[in-house]
Design a protein around this motif. Structure first.
Motif, short mmCIF file in Angstrom:
data_model
loop_
_atom_site.label_atom_id
_atom_site.label_comp_id
_atom_site.label_asym_id
_atom_site.label_seq_id
_atom_site.Cartn_x
_atom_site.Cartn_y
_atom_site.Cartn_z
N GLU A 25 -4.00 65.38 -1.00
CA GLU A 25 -3.90 66.11 -2.49
C GLU A 25 -4.53 65.06 -3.37
O GLU A 25 -5.30 65.08 -3.55
N GLU A 41 -3.24 64.38 -8.92
CA GLU A 41 -2.17 64.40 -10.23
C GLU A 41 -1.29 64.78 -9.35
O GLU A 41 -0.28 65.47 -9.23
N GLY A 42 -0.94 65.34 -8.07
CA GLY A 42 -0.43 65.82 -7.16
C GLY A 42 -0.86 67.56 -7.10
O GLY A 42 -0.97 67.98 -7.47
N ARG A 43 -0.14 67.69 -5.90
CA ARG A 43 -0.36 68.95 -5.27
C ARG A 43 0.36 70.26 -5.96
O ARG A 43 -0.20 71.17 -6.39
#
Length: 194
Positions: free
Chosen positions: A145, A148-150
C-alpha cells in the motif's frame, strides 16, 4: 409537492459503473489462472503486471496529467514489479512500445483509473502472496500500500480525476480509455497466464 434531488455522479463513479463488467471479467480470468497457487503461477502473474505497468509508465511522466494528479510520477509501480520479478528470477518480456504512449488526455485518465484502481484490490492479493512467503520487501513490492494508506491514496487520486476540466464529449473518451486498459490487461492475461 415533493422535490426530488438527483445526485450527480462523479467521473470516478461513472467509470466504475461503466467498466464493472470488464473489471469483473478480468478478475475472473486472472483468478481462474490461480496466480497464488504456487510461485510459478505467481511468476506468470508478474509478467502480466510488468507488461501492463510498462504500458502505463509514460503516463506517470506526463506534465498534463501531473498537473491534475498530485505526486503522479511517484505513483508508478513499474520498478517495484521489475524488482519483484528479479527477486523470483522471473524472466520478463522484451520492451515494446507502451500501449498508452500517445493517448490524448481523456483516454489517458481512463487508463490511469484502471491502474490506480488496481491498488485497492492489491490488499487482498498481498494477503495471498504472503501465504506463499512473499512480502512488501520480497516478491510482492508492487502490491504494497501507499505510505498514506490505500483509501487515502485512492481518494487523492479520485480528486484529481474528478476535477479534470473536460468537455462533455471528452467524458465518453475517459470511459473508452478505461475500457481499452481493461482489454489490454485481459489480452496480457491470455498471453502470459493461459
Amino acid at each position: 409537492m415533493t422535490t426530488q434531488t438527483t445526485k450527480i455522479q462523479s467521473r470516478a463513479e461513472v467509470l466504475r459503473a461503466a467498466t464493472s463488467a470488464a473489471h469483473h471479467s478480468l478478475d475472473t480470468s486472472i483468478m481462474a489462472a490461480d496466480p497464488f497457487g504456487d510461485v510459478a503461477n505467481y511468476g506468470r502473474f508478474l509478467k502480466v503486471q510488468h507488461a501492463f505497468h510498462r504500458d502505463v509508465a509514460p503516463l506517470y511522466a506526463r506534465a498534463d496529467l501531473g498537473a491534475l494528479i498530485d505526486g503522479l510520477p511517484a505513483l508508478s509501480r513499474l520498478d517495484a514489479v521489475a524488482q519483484d520479478a528479479a527477486d523470483l528470477e522471473v524472466t520478463l518480456s522484451a520492451p515494446e512500445t507502451p500501449a498508452s504512449e500517445a493517448l490524448p488526455l481523456p483516454e489517458a485518465l481512463g487508463w490511469l483509473y484502471v491502474v490506480e484502481g488496481s491498488n485497492l484490490g492489491a490488499a487482498f492479493l498481498l494477503k495471498a502472496a504472503k501465504k506463499m512467503g512473499l512480502s512488501e520487501s520480497h516478491g510482492a513490492r508492487h502490491l504494497a500500500e501507499a505510505p498514506e494508506g490505500r483509501a487515502a491514496h485512492w481518494r487523492a487520486f479520485k480528486e484529481g480525476l474528478n476535477a479534470a476540466p473536460l468537455s462533455p464529449s471528452d467524458e465518453a473518451r475517459v470511459v473508452a480509455g478505461a475500457e481499452a486498459a481493461f482489454r489490454r490487461v485481459r489480452a496480457l492475461v491470455g498471453v502470459h497466464m493461459a
